[in-house]
Design a protein around this motif. Sequence first.
Motif, PDB file in Angstrom:
ATOM      1  N   ASP A  60     -14.199 -18.834  32.996  1.00 36.85           N
ATOM      2  CA  ASP A  60     -14.284 -17.386  32.835  1.00 36.85           C
ATOM      3  C   ASP A  60     -15.314 -16.855  33.827  1.00 36.85           C
ATOM      4  O   ASP A  60     -16.398 -17.412  33.951  1.00 36.85           O
ATOM      5  N   ALA A  65     -17.263  -8.328  31.432  1.00 36.88           N
ATOM      6  CA  ALA A  65     -16.458  -8.698  30.260  1.00 36.88           C
ATOM      7  C   ALA A  65     -15.056  -8.100  30.307  1.00 36.88           C
ATOM      8  O   ALA A  65     -14.344  -8.106  29.306  1.00 36.88           O
ATOM      9  N   SER A 407     -20.384 -11.126  30.302  1.00 37.34           N
ATOM     10  CA  SER A 407     -19.066 -11.700  30.070  1.00 37.34           C
ATOM     11  C   SER A 407     -18.839 -12.168  28.633  1.00 37.34           C
ATOM     12  O   SER A 407     -17.707 -12.254  28.204  1.00 37.34           O
ATOM     13  N   ASP A 530     -13.658 -11.350  25.344  1.00 36.18           N
ATOM     14  CA  ASP A 530     -13.850 -10.273  26.311  1.00 36.18           C
ATOM     15  C   ASP A 530     -14.015  -8.928  25.615  1.00 36.18           C
ATOM     16  O   ASP A 530     -14.044  -8.827  24.385  1.00 36.18           O
TER      17      ASP A 530
END
Length: 761
Positions: A60, A65, A407, A530
Amino acid sequence: MAKKAPAGDPVQDAPQVTAPKHAAAGLPAVAQTVKVAGAQMGARRATLTLLKVNQKNGFDCPGCAWPEGDHRHTFEFCENGAKAVAEEATLRRVTPDFFAAHPVSDLARRSGYWLGQQGRITQPMYLADGADSYEEVPWERAFSIIADELTALDSPDEAVFYTSGRTSNEAAFLFQLFAREFGTNNLPDCSNMCHESSGSALTETLGVGKGSVLLEDLYRADLIIVAGQNPGTNHPRMLSALEKAKRGGARIVSVNPLAEAGTERFRNPQKASGLVGGGTALSDLHLPIRLGGDQALFRALGRLLIEADAVDHDFIAEHTHGFAEYEAAARATDWDETLAATGLTREDIDALYRMVTGAESVVVCWAMGLTQHKHAVATIREVVNFLLLGGNVGRPGAGVCPVRGHSNVQGDRTMGIFERPPAPFLDALRDEFGFEPPREHGLDVVRAIRALRDGSAKVFFAMGGNFVSASPDTDVTEAAMRRARLTVHVSTKLNRSHTVTGARALILPVLGRTERDRQSSGEQFVTVEDSMGMVHASHGSLPPASSHLLSEPAVVSRLARAVFGDGSRVPWADFEHDYDLIRDRIARVVPGFTDFNARVRRPGGFALPHGPRDSRTFPTATGKANFTAAPVEYPRVPEGRLLLQTLRSHDQYNTTIYGLDDRYRGIRGGRRVVLLHPDDAAAHGLADGAYTDLVSEWTDGTERRAEGFRVVHYPTPRGCAAAYYPETNVLVPLDHTADTSNTPASKSVVIRLEQPTPAHV
Ligand SMILES: Nc1nc2c(c(=O)[nH]1)N[C@H]1C(S)=C(S)[C@@H](COP(=O)(O)OP(=O)(O)OC[C@H]3O[C@@H](n4cnc5c(=O)[nH]c(N)nc54)[C@H](O)[C@@H]3O)O[C@H]1N2
Ligand SMILES: Nc1nc2c(c(=O)[nH]1)N[C@H]1C(S)=C(S)[C@@H](COP(=O)(O)OP(=O)(O)OC[C@H]3O[C@@H](n4cnc5c(=O)[nH]c(N)nc54)[C@H](O)[C@@H]3O)O[C@H]1N2
Ligand SMILES: [Mo]
């Protein structure tokens, strides 16, 4: 309280200024990505690493985010995501030799930019009482130092456990479990300085402190209002979503004192047309609102909608509470006050109103421009009022969209990183682990600083982040930190928080997202949530920056074993060896995570349930969506003073400075700039290029000074200035916070401009 910039910085701060840009991304973004990534990693490693960002079997992005779409490009990243990756995957190293060559007294004089540029920390380091240099320390000894200090405290509440939002779900769950088994809810996090106001407002009005839209809703929306957010810099992948929405017929309105390039026009770097053509014009309307004027704007829209009877009566009757009171307040709106608060014209507001009435479904997106004001919670409640009027919650193409920063900041809160945990969460922890968690609320960021300042907190432990630079009132915060008995930072990179320490200090270096994480049961992955409540896996693939690094879950597991010894019913050692065992526990404690291990292994992960979005179920005190009717507020600025917002440049990630340019705003080679309306500058006799000090004035008569800022004439509303954070954090009074959420009001600081002090002339 004078404050000088850290001296001894080899980097010259000499800003060059040209006109602001009107489009974001395009070829310059690609060129910049290649340059930054290549400089930190070399070309081959850069390409291989960037190919793994946000892929279904990759890691990721440690940047923002913003969620990933279903159809991913080979390079599913953006310029600023690439910078975040390059910062972590850099080949530069900070070794024990580095610390021997640079005592803390030297490091404390360096800028944050210089510190970050030195590379990844390779070994655990210890600063003994009275020493001036960090020295290498074995992991076991580091944990026993912490355990000794923690067990010597008179009360568990004398310890503070901070979290920054990059921490994975697994590490966050263990961290809060450790703090609560130790006996405290002192779990402040970066969210306290960030979207806490959104959480407070949404929990009260809708019952869930998170956004209610998925990416598909943005694509289906008729109208998207982006208020108080600069996606071109801070959430660049959002521009692709806005472009797609636009192609589907959406109209986009930006509400922002600054006409940010990213919301004006987007050149999609994933497409040939975006690289060579003019790109897509995104915003149909830009409202250059005054700082803090948003509550007044949304209330005025409410009045217009009610007067025209353009409201969804069925939705209001069936699903909401408190409409009559809100209606009365909205009808009583005063136009003079609305125009004074917003700085807009009646025509501006009517133009937006017409777009609202022409839209079947509306989404409002926002970030720090709404959350960091004294009346931030009231402002976001007003956004909710506005959306409820049109029934714009819980149906496709409509809803609230607070765009989260770090994030995994949303996931950390879901995992229980919260100083005010709800009782059912604590009950679930108790039932699962067999100990009674503390019930008394703990300290948030601002209260933790006060407790350290007053000596009632003595140990400060940070899971990531850069607490002293990110927090308000730098001088107060630094003095507070220096009073601690022990400060501990779990970190990847060097930052100022490692140089402003308690009597003793530790730096515990850890694996980053990009890196392979091998434990005794095999290779591990972690998970994140997220901004839209999608949970998915993140697999690191690079070899670790050093063989001495531990993972964050391993750090917590070993810390717990050092503190509790055999006296714990929690199987701490097992959690380090196999993260599936952590996820099994999360599945039993946290709602929405049933069958976590299986579901998160499916490509793309899964969506967490969200009552308001999924079924118009509102778990509030009234069982309905709540209208609220707070009086309209806006910042009052005394004569001759300005309102300062502290914001991000294009070349930084919070306190991590990537470079000295802010390309879209036309600023290069320096960060000590203050953006002023030319008439405000003229009223102070300041030409473009002149230097000024910024002096903040607080209600208790105290003053704070930031020295030597280059004046930039800039298109911003009269009375509204802007300068970069963290340099201007020295100006934000600790007590200047949002009502209810206690978030520092970093977007509305009253300042005056003063001739530079002799040292800077
Ligand atoms: N590259 C990069 N990405 C990041 C970050 C980063 O530093 N760098 N930080 C991450 C984090 S933690 C966060 S929280 C987000 C932050 O994302 P943003 O909230 O976009 O960040 P800021 O730079 O603080 O920008 C605030 C924006 O709101 C506007 N604004 C300020 N005051 C007001 C107001 O009163 N009303 C209105 N309508 N507008 C206002 C400003 O002009 C500016 O455009 O980004 C995340 N992503
Ligand atoms: N004046 C003003 N102040 C603000 C803001 C503002 O707009 N204006 N914004 C606020 C906001 S929105 C936020 S979120 C906060 C940010 O506050 P923080 O989250 O505390 O700050 P960051 O700068 O994001 O933290 C950077 C550090 O995190 C560490 N790090 C990076 N990756 C990892 C990792 O994978 N693991 C570990 N353990 N450490 C890692 C590195 O050592 C790096 O130096 O600042 C707030 N402060
Ligand atoms: Mo944030």
